[in-house]
Write a protein that holds these residues in place. Structure first.
Motif, short mmCIF file in Angstrom:
data_model
loop_
_atom_site.label_atom_id
_atom_site.label_comp_id
_atom_site.label_asym_id
_atom_site.label_seq_id
_atom_site.Cartn_x
_atom_site.Cartn_y
_atom_site.Cartn_z
N UNK A 98 0.83 -1.21 0.00
CA UNK A 98 0.00 0.00 0.00
C UNK A 98 0.86 1.25 0.00
N UNK A 99 1.91 1.26 0.81
CA UNK A 99 2.77 2.45 0.89
C UNK A 99 3.49 2.70 -0.42
N UNK A 100 3.91 1.64 -1.11
CA UNK A 100 4.54 1.82 -2.42
C UNK A 100 3.55 2.48 -3.39
N UNK A 101 2.33 1.97 -3.41
CA UNK A 101 1.32 2.57 -4.28
C UNK A 101 1.07 4.03 -3.90
N UNK A 102 0.98 4.32 -2.61
CA UNK A 102 0.70 5.67 -2.16
C UNK A 102 1.82 6.63 -2.58
N UNK A 103 3.07 6.20 -2.41
CA UNK A 103 4.20 7.06 -2.75
C UNK A 103 4.28 7.30 -4.26
N UNK A 104 4.02 6.26 -5.04
CA UNK A 104 4.19 6.34 -6.50
C UNK A 104 2.86 6.50 -7.24
N UNK A 105 1.80 6.91 -6.55
CA UNK A 105 0.48 6.89 -7.17
C UNK A 105 0.40 7.76 -8.43
N UNK A 106 1.09 8.90 -8.45
CA UNK A 106 1.07 9.74 -9.65
C UNK A 106 1.79 9.06 -10.81
N UNK A 107 2.79 8.28 -10.51
CA UNK A 107 3.51 7.55 -11.55
C UNK A 107 2.69 6.35 -12.04
N UNK A 108 1.90 5.75 -11.15
CA UNK A 108 0.96 4.72 -11.60
C UNK A 108 -0.06 5.32 -12.56
N UNK A 109 -0.52 6.51 -12.24
CA UNK A 109 -1.49 7.18 -13.11
C UNK A 109 -0.89 7.50 -14.48
N UNK A 110 0.39 7.82 -14.52
CA UNK A 110 1.05 8.19 -15.77
C UNK A 110 1.47 6.98 -16.59
N UNK A 111 1.49 5.80 -15.98
CA UNK A 111 1.90 4.57 -16.67
C UNK A 111 0.68 3.87 -17.24
N UNK A 112 0.69 3.59 -18.53
CA UNK A 112 -0.47 3.01 -19.19
C UNK A 112 -0.49 1.48 -19.12
#
Length: 236
Positions: A98-112
């Motif tokens: 969960x913490x990894x997702x929270x920290x990198x959430x904007x990068x998850x959004x930018x990755x298709x």
């Protein structure tokens, strides 16, 4: 710190730093994008070292159901504590993911790519072959646990740095055996984050590849049990 809380904290650190380096390498617009397997292998080795270093004095730093099972089979850990340790490890793996997702959430959004997003959370095979993938996980975990079993009571102690050899073992496994399945070797590192991938609100994610999910679990537990068996035979 109680042993169970130590296992929870240690596994949280393990997955936060280990899956964190995968996110840093794979996701779009990170500082470490495309830095490759060597960075991932080194990052995971350091994750193991930091997590084990932090909690070894309180719980023995199992941080892995396969290690807990192997130590119990070798009579180096009480069977009565196995269930609690595994629950704490799985909970820590979920929080770390969960913490990894929270920290990198904007990068998850930018990755298709949905495959890339899944790879941040859990392992997958380079070539899908259930028998071959299972064998890879069994062998990699056997190497890890067999080495750990010979570090439980080291003849030459490094004091607080006793966790370093385990990190070096993980580094060696990563660069040598990590090309097939991503060397999960730990249900708390693979299944727990996979569960989080399935429930977190990740944009444009793919399915969590549940048809493969049993491989890292069965493979790691089998590899750990085989390592414990050989350890017992050699001790006769």
């Amino acid at each position: 710190m109680t042993p169970l809380f130590a296992e929870f904290i240690g596994t949280t650190l393990l997955v936060l730093l280990g899956n964190g380096v995968v996110a840093n390498v794979l996701l779009n617009k990170t500082k470490g994008q495309n830095s490759g397997l060597i960075v991932i292998a080194f990052g995971w080795a350091m994750a193991v070292f930091i997590a084990a270093f932090s909690v070894a004095a309180y719980s023995g730093a199992h941080l892995n159901p396969a290690v807990t099972l192997a130590l119990a089979l070798c009579n180096k850990f009480a069977w009565s504590g196995v269930f609690g340790y595994i629950c704490a490890q799985m909970a820590g793996g979920m929080v770390g993911a969960f913490l990894v997702w929270f920290i990198y959430r904007k990068h998850f959004e930018d990755t298709e790519c949905g495959d890339t997003k899944l790879a941040v959370f859990c392992t997958g095979p380079a070539i899908r072959s259930m028998s071959g993938n299972l064998a890879s996980e069994v062998i990699a975990t056997f190497v890890l646990v067999f080495a750990i079993l010979h570090m439980v009571s080291p003849q030459v102690s490094l004091g607080a740095m006793d966790a370093l050899p385990v990190g070096l073992v993980v580094l060696g496994i990563g660069v040598s055996l990590g090309g097939t399945t991503g060397y999960a070797m730990n249900p708390a590192r693979d299944l727990a984050p996979r569960i989080m991938h399935s429930i977190l609100p990740i944009a444009a994610k793919r399915d969590s590849d549940w048809s493969y999910s049993w491989i890292p679990v069965v493979g790691s537990l089998t590899g750990g049990a085989l390592a414990a068996s050989l350890h017992l035979v050699l001790a006769l």
